[in-house]
Scaffold this active site. Sequence first.
Site, PDB file in Angstrom:
ATOM      1  N   PRO A 159      -2.279 -11.748  10.454  1.00 32.28           N
ATOM      2  CA  PRO A 159      -2.512 -11.589  11.902  1.00 32.28           C
ATOM      3  C   PRO A 159      -2.640 -10.105  12.242  1.00 32.28           C
ATOM      4  O   PRO A 159      -2.065  -9.257  11.549  1.00 32.28           O
ATOM      5  CB  PRO A 159      -1.240 -12.172  12.531  1.00 32.28           C
ATOM      6  CG  PRO A 159      -0.211 -12.062  11.456  1.00 32.28           C
ATOM      7  CD  PRO A 159      -0.922 -12.215  10.150  1.00 32.28           C
ATOM      8  N   ASN A 215       0.849  -1.204   0.000  1.00 32.91           N
ATOM      9  CA  ASN A 215       0.000   0.000   0.000  1.00 32.91           C
ATOM     10  C   ASN A 215       0.878   1.246   0.000  1.00 32.91           C
ATOM     11  O   ASN A 215       2.098   1.155   0.008  1.00 32.91           O
ATOM     12  CB  ASN A 215      -0.952  -0.027   1.203  1.00 32.91           C
ATOM     13  CG  ASN A 215      -0.186  -0.060   2.517  1.00 32.91           C
ATOM     14  OD1 ASN A 215       0.550   0.857   2.845  1.00 32.91           O
ATOM     15  ND2 ASN A 215      -0.341  -1.149   3.270  1.00 32.91           N
ATOM     16  N   ILE A 221      -1.414  -7.400  14.435  1.00 29.56           N
ATOM     17  CA  ILE A 221      -0.223  -7.269  15.287  1.00 29.56           C
ATOM     18  C   ILE A 221      -0.555  -6.580  16.605  1.00 29.56           C
ATOM     19  O   ILE A 221      -0.217  -7.060  17.689  1.00 29.56           O
ATOM     20  CB  ILE A 221       0.882  -6.501  14.525  1.00 29.56           C
ATOM     21  CG1 ILE A 221       1.260  -7.284  13.259  1.00 29.56           C
ATOM     22  CG2 ILE A 221       2.104  -6.282  15.425  1.00 29.56           C
ATOM     23  CD1 ILE A 221       2.099  -6.514  12.268  1.00 29.56           C
TER      24      ILE A 221
HETATM   25  O1  C5P Z   1      -8.105  -2.690  11.742  1.00 27.93           O
HETATM   26  P1  C5P Z   1      -7.344  -1.507  11.226  1.00 27.93           P
HETATM   27  O2  C5P Z   1      -6.356  -1.856  10.168  1.00 27.93           O
HETATM   28  O3  C5P Z   1      -8.198  -0.343  10.853  1.00 27.93           O
HETATM   29  O4  C5P Z   1      -6.526  -1.018  12.523  1.00 27.93           O
HETATM   30  C1  C5P Z   1      -5.536  -0.089  12.463  1.00 27.93           C
HETATM   31  C2  C5P Z   1      -4.612  -0.245  13.645  1.00 27.93           C
HETATM   32  O5  C5P Z   1      -4.269  -1.608  13.842  1.00 27.93           O
HETATM   33  C3  C5P Z   1      -3.273   0.439  13.398  1.00 27.93           C
HETATM   34  O6  C5P Z   1      -2.759   0.802  14.658  1.00 27.93           O
HETATM   35  C4  C5P Z   1      -2.453  -0.671  12.749  1.00 27.93           C
HETATM   36  O7  C5P Z   1      -1.059  -0.454  12.890  1.00 27.93           O
HETATM   37  C5  C5P Z   1      -2.910  -1.870  13.525  1.00 27.93           C
HETATM   38  N1  C5P Z   1      -2.891  -3.128  12.757  1.00 27.93           N
HETATM   39  C6  C5P Z   1      -1.996  -4.140  13.102  1.00 27.93           C
HETATM   40  N2  C5P Z   1      -2.006  -5.317  12.415  1.00 27.93           N
HETATM   41  C7  C5P Z   1      -2.863  -5.528  11.391  1.00 27.93           C
HETATM   42  C8  C5P Z   1      -3.777  -4.500  11.026  1.00 27.93           C
HETATM   43  C9  C5P Z   1      -3.754  -3.319  11.730  1.00 27.93           C
HETATM   44  O8  C5P Z   1      -1.209  -3.951  14.043  1.00 27.93           O
HETATM   45  N3  C5P Z   1      -2.849  -6.664  10.746  1.00 27.93           N
END
Ligand code: C5P
Length: 397
Positions: free
Chosen positions: A305, A210, A307
């Site tokens: 996953p 992205n 994170i």
């Molecule tokens: O669920 P979403 O992607 O909107 O959530 C955003 C938040 O979750 C951000 O802090 C992003 O760094 C974290 N995130 C993560 N692992 C993922 C997806 C999002 O740590 N696979």
Amino acid sequence: MAHLFNRNVLLGVTGGIAAYKSAELIRQLQEQGANVRVIMTQGAMEFITPLTLQALSGNPVHTQLLDAEAEQGMGHIELARWADLLLIAPATADVLARLVAGRADDLLTTAALATAAPLLVAPAMNQQMWLDPATTDNIATLSRRGVHLVGPASGEQACGDIGPGRMEQPAVIAAAAASLFQSGLLAGKRVVITAGPTREALDPVRYISNHSSGKMGYALARAAAEAGAHTTVVSGPVALTVPDKVRHLPVESANEMLDQSLALLKECDIFIACAAVADYRPATMEQQKIKKGPEQVTLQLVRNPDIVTAVAESENRPFTVGFAAETNEVLSYARDKMQRKGLDMIVANDVSDPSIGFNSEHNAATVLWSGGEQALPRASKDSIARHIIELIAKIQR
Ligand code: C5P
């Protein structure tokens, strides 16, 4: 070291012989990463020309309070708002007295009244003037009001006297300016920040990713390091310079980012998930380059996953901060995400506004936590990052 990185320093130059040293001071401030704008008093212009300081600062020099043209560009209120620091060097006995009196009879003193930024003065005057009780009282009053002082140094003076009153060396003044921003708010804390995009490989040459630039994550890393934290950035591929005093652990995929983040948890007090992690990855990574073939192909993707959720669910979890980029109902979606992911704090921003967010130099956000919220109006990512770090320092205690 660039301790003034992206700090806006409004340099006030007043009328003393040391005004010639302002040229060198501008360079020193810039070497520390500062953006510099200059205000000169009438007296200062007797000693050094605005053109010199304009050429060095790269910005027009401001000299007039009541100048319709100047006010149209950057007037006194804009200048006062722009400044992260007002530095007056050299500061004459006269300007110190006018600051004490709260005068607003020229652009510099007006800006000093109108700014919320800290004020640092570097006095420069004849030793007898410095030792005069009026000056002593003025300095005491300014100190009581929270004005910071650097110098003066002692030694031979331009007038032939020997004693205190010489303006400090530009390098010392620039270091004093930088030290005002070394907050120590997170001294001794260990901060881990994920930043940038992830790359999910399809085959040895192709990937899904992205447009995340990593700028916000790197700005947070810089701000955390500035605040005294041992800072590690777990970073997807970005084209950014790693800030000073930040440990950099490069990763590519979400799984690598997860492994690296979990491995750091035993040495982590605060975890900030700023990365734009790919939600999905190809179900299989081909070992050989996929050949061109049929008109249409279907990619099978599997969920990556989460994170930050894994971090928040870990034993002895750190104070965990996430980000929420939303296009509508920003705050309610963000609060929901904070609860769902088990976060202590979430930084919500409206990505439907193209002037902020991905790849932009600016951002605007609202920070939410269980006990409250704080809006951070549009500003540079460095400025937003510093505010976020201040809030984390306040709330995680
Ligand atoms: O669920 P979403 O992607 O909107 O959530 C955003 C938040 O979750 C951000 O802090 C992003 O760094 C974290 N995130 C993560 N692992 C993922 C997806 C999002 O740590 N696979």
